[in-house]
Design a protein around this motif. Structure first.
Motif, PDB file in Angstrom:
ATOM      1  N   VAL A   9       9.843   4.896   3.044  1.00  0.00           N
ATOM      2  CA  VAL A   9       9.513   3.349   2.475  1.00  0.00           C
ATOM      3  C   VAL A   9      10.406   2.673   2.270  1.00  0.00           C
ATOM      4  CG1 VAL A   9       8.124   1.639   1.742  1.00  0.00           C
ATOM      5  CG2 VAL A   9       7.210   3.846   1.901  1.00  0.00           C
ATOM      6  N   THR A  14       8.539   0.918   7.674  1.00  0.00           N
ATOM      7  CA  THR A  14       9.150   2.128   7.332  1.00  0.00           C
ATOM      8  C   THR A  14       8.550   3.520   8.486  1.00  0.00           C
ATOM      9  OG1 THR A  14       7.495   1.460   5.673  1.00  0.00           O
ATOM     10  CG2 THR A  14       6.662   3.697   6.277  1.00  0.00           C
ATOM     11  N   ILE A  41       2.473   1.932   5.325  1.00  0.00           N
ATOM     12  CA  ILE A  41       2.658   3.507   5.202  1.00  0.00           C
ATOM     13  C   ILE A  41       1.202   4.064   6.110  1.00  0.00           C
ATOM     14  CG2 ILE A  41       1.796   5.537   3.616  1.00  0.00           C
ATOM     15  CD1 ILE A  41       3.407   4.189   1.452  1.00  0.00           C
ATOM     16  N   THR A  66       9.250   6.470  -1.129  1.00  0.00           N
ATOM     17  CA  THR A  66       8.194   5.224  -1.068  1.00  0.00           C
ATOM     18  C   THR A  66       9.207   4.011  -2.639  1.00  0.00           C
ATOM     19  OG1 THR A  66       6.630   4.443  -2.416  1.00  0.00           O
ATOM     20  CG2 THR A  66       7.053   6.087  -3.305  1.00  0.00           C
ATOM     21  N   HIS A  68       7.342   1.800  -4.322  1.00  0.00           N
ATOM     22  CA  HIS A  68       6.719   1.679  -5.027  1.00  0.00           C
ATOM     23  C   HIS A  68       7.602   1.385  -6.798  1.00  0.00           C
ATOM     24  CE1 HIS A  68       3.578   2.541  -2.445  1.00  0.00           C
ATOM     25  NE2 HIS A  68       2.804   2.441  -3.440  1.00  0.00           N
TER      26      HIS A  68
END
Length: 517
Positions: A9, A14, A41, A66, A68
């Motif tokens: 990502v 992505t 995703i 990722t 996040h």
């Protein structure tokens, strides 16, 4: 036949790839990153699998790199309110925890700090015995208010006894609450180590949400038998449980995935990697096939930390970089349209001049509708392009260890921005499948364990200290998901600490192995 699914990502896109057991790419996809991340995703997983006719139960491994954790810190959202215990009173009371944190980050993550009597000297001797009653009093004050706890003790990388006991007391008093101890996160330097520990504790909910979301995305795609792994920022993997426990290790895993993928695609074990995305370009170094680690403290969201991070130079240049024109002058970025490039760039019918529009005007790419930028003065476009290339050249120079020209591996979806030559570059390599090097890097990664400890060689022979560090690194690799029989030691650093008595030395060992089958 067993397959691997790799997803990475980025800020703009992505990417996903599916590879076979010979690491050959069977399918690939690049789709815009979504604001909630997980939607992008899901789309990438379904799209890359729809391109091939395989039994989805034959996908044995799924890897995710990722953003996040990085996003949560930068935006100050979804962080747990964290109680901070510093074991070191009275020796460490002159500077309070999180003194230099940005106010917004402090408000988002902190829920009180507590100074506890205890801590150790560099050689493992106690400064003071641990005051367990002070810990219990702190827990009584935190109860019902905190969502996680971070524990840091003086020289805990040398002796973790006080941190371990404090964690036991916290869990006895507060129940099943996320607790992070600093000796498992970072190295010597209490303030930076403490910052990294607090960030890790505050990211626990983010990590759990990410893990649950990835499992859900795989289930919706009928990928039900895959072992799931998350990418670390040293170019290796960790299993999902390990990632939930140490989410801070996922920060900057995207650029490291690109570096690993660039090394694999180019066959280069030592080179500079230029990864051009939609928002920024990351410049890193391949050293022995793995990303070179930074030797300096690194700020994350404004908090200074000292846990392992890749040595990167990020510049504000990507496919969506906005070109600001003011009469005869202009500036390049650093702001970007990001994942909105297909809506806002001129070649897509938008109203914003971007780096991609410049490249299309110069005939270096035919993305979108070239006729929409024909009105642009070609000399102006050339001047902007020259400025872009100057920025790249300067960025590469900052990563070189000498003035000599070096090989550079060019990857990333935005690499169309780069010309055929770069000043100071001996060989510019554009490998096949360069656009998904990040997702490929995730898919081919191994599992690692790393340990950094200070040993007093007056108390333990060097051979025993080395053996202990090696064993601990191997144990960490196994804990992260490596098959023990495949693990090898790939990096050993032994640095004498002349400023400390007792013949002290700092030993850092990295072990790498293949995934458990």
């Amino acid at each position: 036949m067993s397959y691997k699914l790799g997803i990475d990502v980025g800020g703009t896109n992505t990417d996903a790839v599916l590879i076979d057991d010979q690491n050959r790419i069977l399918s690939q996809i690049k789709t815009p990153t979504t604001e909630d991340v997980m939607t992008g995703i899901n789309r990438a997983v379904l799209s890359v699998l729809d391109q091939v006719d395989i039994k989805r139960q034959d996908i044995g491994h799924a890897m995710l790199g990722t953003t996040h954790s990085t996003n949560a810190i930068v935006t100050r959202k979804h962080l747990l309110k964290t109680g901070v215990l510093r074991i070191g009173k009275p020796a460490t009371m002159c500077i309070e925890p999180m003194t230099d944190w940005p106010r917004e980050l402090l408000e988002a993550a902190s829920c009180g700090t507590y100074m506890i009597t205890g801590g150790h000297e560099f050689d493992g001797r106690e400064i003071f015995p641990l005051d367990e009653e002070e810990i219990r009093q702190a827990c009584a004050d935190m109860k019902g208010r905190v969502e996680a706890v971070a524990i840091t003790s003086v020289f805990s990388p040398v002796s973790s006894a006080h941190e371990t006991r404090a964690m036991e007391i916290v869990k006895e008093s507060l129940g099943d609450i996320p607790v992070t101890v600093s000796n498992e996160i970072a190295s010597i330097g209490i303030l930076e180590r403490e910052n990294a520990t607090i960030l890790n504790a505050s990211l626990n909910k983010v990590a759990r949400t990410m893990a649950e979301g990835f499992h859900k995305a795989l289930k919706e795609a009928d990928v039900t038998d895959a072992e799931v792994y998350i990418c670390q920022n040293d170019g290796t993997l960790m299993n999902m449980d390990y990632a939930v426990e140490y989410p801070v290790l996922t920060i900057a895993c995207g650029p490291t995935n690109s570096i690993r993928g660039a090394s694999f695609l180019s066959g280069k074990k030592d080179a500079i990697v230029l990864d051009v995305g939609g928002t920024t370009s990351d410049i890193g170094v391949i050293k022995g096939g793995f990303p070179r680690e930074s030797s300096l403290a690194v700020e994350i969201g404004g908090a200074r930390t000292n846990f392992r991070m890749p040595d990167l130079n990020s510049i504000g240049l990507g496919g969506g970089t906005i070109i600001h024109r003011n009469g005869d002058s202009f500036t390049v970025g650093p702001d970007s349209v990001g994942y909105q490039i297909t809506e806002r760039a001129l070649v897509f019918g938008g109203d914003t001049l971007t780096a991609t529009d410049i490249i299309v005007r110069l005939g270096m790419s035919d993305i979108g509708d070239p006729s929409l930028v024909y009105h642009m003065d070609r000399d102006f476009a050339r001047a902007v392009f020259d400025r872009m290339m100057e920025t790249v050249s300067n960025g590469i120079d900052r990563m070189k260890l000498s003035k000599d020209p070096v090989p550079v591996v060019l990857v990333g979806g935005g690499s169309i921005l780069i010309g055929d030559t770069i000043e100071g570059v001996a060989d510019l390599i554009r490998p096949e499948n360069f656009g998904v090097a990040n997702a490929l890097g995730a898919a081919i990664s191994q599992v690692s364990g790393q340990i950094e400890r200070v040993y007093s060689l007056d108390q333990i022979p060097r051979e025993e200290a080395m053996a202990d560090a090696r064993k601990t690194a191997v144990d960490e690799a196994v804990k992260a998901g490596a098959e023990e029989s495949t693990i090898s030691i790939v990096e050993v650093d032994d640095v004498p600490l002349a400023y400390l008595p007792g013949n002290a030395t700092r030993i850092r060992v990295k072990a790498v192995g293949f995934l458990k089958k």
